[in-house]
Scaffold this motif. Structure first.
Motif, mmCIF file in Angstrom:
data_model
loop_
_atom_site.group_PDB
_atom_site.id
_atom_site.type_symbol
_atom_site.label_atom_id
_atom_site.label_comp_id
_atom_site.label_asym_id
_atom_site.label_seq_id
_atom_site.Cartn_x
_atom_site.Cartn_y
_atom_site.Cartn_z
ATOM 1 N N PHE A 1 0.829 -1.212 0.000
ATOM 2 C CA PHE A 1 0.000 0.000 0.000
ATOM 3 C C PHE A 1 0.863 1.261 0.000
ATOM 4 O O PHE A 1 0.609 2.203 -0.773
ATOM 5 N N ILE A 2 1.894 1.293 0.838
ATOM 6 C CA ILE A 2 2.756 2.474 0.914
ATOM 7 C C ILE A 2 3.486 2.697 -0.411
ATOM 8 O O ILE A 2 3.544 3.821 -0.928
ATOM 9 N N LEU A 3 4.030 1.628 -0.969
ATOM 10 C CA LEU A 3 4.720 1.759 -2.244
ATOM 11 C C LEU A 3 3.771 2.196 -3.357
ATOM 12 O O LEU A 3 4.131 3.010 -4.213
ATOM 13 N N SER A 4 2.549 1.679 -3.321
ATOM 14 C CA SER A 4 1.564 2.035 -4.345
ATOM 15 C C SER A 4 1.140 3.496 -4.218
ATOM 16 O O SER A 4 0.990 4.198 -5.225
ATOM 17 N N MET A 5 0.941 3.973 -2.988
ATOM 18 C CA MET A 5 0.554 5.374 -2.798
ATOM 19 C C MET A 5 1.663 6.306 -3.278
ATOM 20 O O MET A 5 1.395 7.322 -3.922
ATOM 21 N N THR A 6 2.904 5.974 -2.962
ATOM 22 C CA THR A 6 4.014 6.802 -3.445
ATOM 23 C C THR A 6 4.115 6.744 -4.957
ATOM 24 O O THR A 6 4.409 7.748 -5.621
ATOM 25 N N ALA A 7 3.838 5.563 -5.511
ATOM 26 C CA ALA A 7 3.868 5.418 -6.963
ATOM 27 C C ALA A 7 2.822 6.297 -7.635
ATOM 28 O O ALA A 7 3.034 6.784 -8.753
ATOM 29 N N ILE A 8 1.695 6.510 -6.974
ATOM 30 C CA ILE A 8 0.665 7.387 -7.531
ATOM 31 C C ILE A 8 1.211 8.788 -7.740
ATOM 32 O O ILE A 8 1.030 9.410 -8.803
ATOM 33 N N CYS B 1 5.142 10.942 2.127
ATOM 34 C CA CYS B 1 5.359 9.510 1.914
ATOM 35 C C CYS B 1 6.749 9.054 2.336
ATOM 36 O O CYS B 1 6.950 7.871 2.652
ATOM 37 N N LEU B 2 7.713 9.969 2.332
ATOM 38 C CA LEU B 2 9.098 9.593 2.608
ATOM 39 C C LEU B 2 9.281 8.901 3.960
ATOM 40 O O LEU B 2 9.932 7.841 4.019
ATOM 41 N N PRO B 3 8.737 9.430 5.074
ATOM 42 C CA PRO B 3 8.904 8.715 6.348
ATOM 43 C C PRO B 3 8.268 7.323 6.332
ATOM 44 O O PRO B 3 8.801 6.392 6.949
ATOM 45 N N ALA B 4 7.141 7.183 5.642
ATOM 46 C CA ALA B 4 6.495 5.870 5.566
ATOM 47 C C ALA B 4 7.385 4.871 4.836
ATOM 48 O O ALA B 4 7.496 3.705 5.228
ATOM 49 N N ILE B 5 8.035 5.332 3.752
ATOM 50 C CA ILE B 5 8.959 4.475 3.017
ATOM 51 C C ILE B 5 10.134 4.080 3.911
ATOM 52 O O ILE B 5 10.544 2.909 3.972
#
Length: 553
Positions: free
Chosen positions: A73-80, A238-242
């Protein structure tokens, strides 16, 4: 093999061919004589796990499903937010043309430069991910998203600076376009990949079509540069989540556990845990596997004490490291160049065409939309032009729904028909809805967009066909990704590299030719899209010989 897939005559086990949708009480096999495989017993019918998880708690396949889904989910949101930078100029063609004092063609080229950055950077990033894992590239890509988006918004009226910001925005996007789908192969078993692969493709492609809907309104309200500033801000969120919640997904798994890659010359052995036979995680005979050297003595005989040792679980703090060891001993330059010959392999060429052509046609439509909606007879502003992408976004959702529902269901159904043996070619069923929707969208768009200029059709009609074309594009992306991951998982990253290079360089070239082709056809779209639809139809039909011969050759 059955169901139209020809029997292989060159090897005892075809990579990707597994028996896993079956009754675990019956003898199971990865190769002859191997039975008692680990199963997923969470559902009413146990499913054999492919690939088999190791006994290492740091193996991503042993992580809780909620953790793996959170990472996805995190990678997909950042990909958006990353892929939003591709069509971010679609609704602003006239605005930017006036702002920079450049013709439409130069504004269209700005999208092309972005795609060039993605394609070239993906070529160099992917072997890096193969050797050292994907985590450092996701972190680097997010940092670059923040910086380059702020750069684009602050370019002022310097067109050349804006061009370079677009190129480096493509570089920042490359890890998310090239590696998010590969991460699905790291995190999930075969029977879990379909819906997740559909979700990641929706993020990579569907989110891009939602962007112009917002961009037009943002530009009209707070000026065009805020579209880039907002991407920078959200990427920074998104960076901290990654960093904190997305550990490395690449794992160096023993070859004996890869049932979808296993051949009889490398058989697995059996041990018993609480009376249950399971595949033993034994050291590989491969020379580039460090566990072989660690577990074998001077005479090459396995040390039972060492082979039974299981690594300790990595702490959360340790998981924050950007690197946790090499994933292969192969050289960078070998891995860098290895995707290039794959363009000559029928399966990888098919994947490039089945996915890349429809993506290219989508970019083509986006580039020429300004010609039809921002001028006579509609004279729309950037707000209404942005809203026109609502149809494309709905089409992406439809494609996601069809791919997500059909991919795993069809694999299970066809596996049952095939006496419990799964073939990666079962993923090619998705090409049928792709062909119907994608080709209908191309033919329909060309006819109705011309009719719009003569008041023969209202504007929702061509936009509906645009939505169908996008739905076909998403389904094709899922089909090609799933097939490569399942049939050639050992070459999946190289396969995604080929697809990234092809679709971005192909789309880059189309941005330079779009208006030229339109002018040559006297602003008539039908002849162009009749040809494009015919090409797409032929490419879809190549799935038939692929299904019959390619994977067994």
């Amino acid at each position: 093999m059955g169901l139209g897939i020809l029997e292989d005559r060159s090897m005892d086990h075809v990579p990707g061919t597994t028996r896993y949708f079956d009754d675990p009480e019956r003898p199971q096999y990865a190769t002859d004589g191997v039975q008692g495989l680990k199963c997923d017993t969470s559902g009413p019918v146990p499913i054999i796990l492919v690939p088999q998880p190791s006994d290492d708690p740091n193996d991503p396949l042993n992580w809780p499903l909620w953790k793996r889904d959170l990472i996805t989910f995190i990678l997909s949101m950042t990909a958006i937010f990353a892929t939003a930078l591709g069509p971010i100029l679609a609704a602003n063609t006239i605005t930017l043309s006036i702002w920079f004092g450049r013709p439409f063609t130069k504004i269209a080229e700005l999208t092309g430069w972005f795609l060039l950055g993605v394609g070239v950077a993906g070529f160099f990033f992917v072997p890096t991910g193969r050797i050292w894992g994907k985590r450092h590239l996701f972190v680097l890509g997010t940092v670059l998203l923040v910086a380059t988006s702020a750069w684009g918004g602050g370019s002022g009226k310097n067109y050349n600076s804006f061009v370079w910001s677009r190129i480096f925005q493509g570089v920042a996007t490359a890890p998310f376009e090239s590696l998010v789908n590969a991460a699905v192969g790291d995190l999930y078993y075969v029977h879990q990949r379909g819906i997740r692969m559909a979700f990641t493709n929706l993020a990579v492609f569907g989110g891009a079509f939602f962007t112009p809907i917002l961009v037009g309104k943002i530009t009209n309200t707070i000026f065009w540069w805020w579209t880039f500033y907002l991407v920078s801000i959200f990427s920074a969120v998104c960076l901290p989540a990654i960093i904190f919640f997305c550990p490395e997904t690449a794992y160096r798994r023993d070859a004996s556990l890869n049932l979808d890659l296993l051949a009889t010359e490398n058989p697995a052995t059996i041990k018993h845990v609480d009376g249950t036979p399971v595949v033993e995680e034994r050291v590989s005979n491969s020379a580039d596997t460090p566990t072989a050297a660690a577990a074998n003595g001077a005479n090459g005989v396995a040390d039972p004490e060492k082979s039974r040792r299981i690594p300790g679980k990595t702490t959360w703090v340790q998981s924050l490291a950007l690197f946790n060891g090499r994933k292969t001993d192969e050289s960078y330059w070998k891995l860098l160049l290895r995707p290039l010959p794959l363009f000559l392999h029928p399966a990888f060429l098919w994947a490039c065409l089945i996915q890349g052509l429809l993506i290219g046609w989508t970019v083509f439509i986006g580039v020429i939309m300004a010609q039809f909606f921002l001028s006579t007879p509609l004279w729309w502003d950037e707000v209404r032009t942005g809203y026109a992408y609502t149809a494309a976004f709905i089409g992406a959702l439809v494609g996601f729904g069809i791919a997500g529902l059909l991919s795993d269901w069809s694999a299970r159904y066809l596996t049952k028909l095939n006496n419990g043996v799964y073939e990666p070619e079962f993923r090619l069923v998705l090409v049928i809805p792709q062909m119907i929707l994608g080709c209908a969208g191309l033919f329909g768009w060309g006819i109705t967009i011309d009719g719009l200029l003569h008041s023969e059709y209202p504007y929702p009609v061509p936009l509906t066909f645009f939505g169908l074309e996008v739905a076909g594009m998403v389904i094709g992306a899922v089909a090609s990704s799933l097939y490569i991951v399942d049939a050639y998982r050992d070459l999946a990253i190289e396969g995604f590299t080929c697809m990234i290079i092809f679709k971005n360089l192909f789309s880059f070239a189309l941005t330079f030719k779009a208006f030229e082709w339109l002018i040559q056809n006297r602003s008539r779209a039908a002849p162009i899209f009749d040809a494009l639809g015919a090409v797409q139809l032929v490419v879809c039909f190549t799935s038939i010989p692929l299904c019959m011969w390619c994977h067994v050759s």
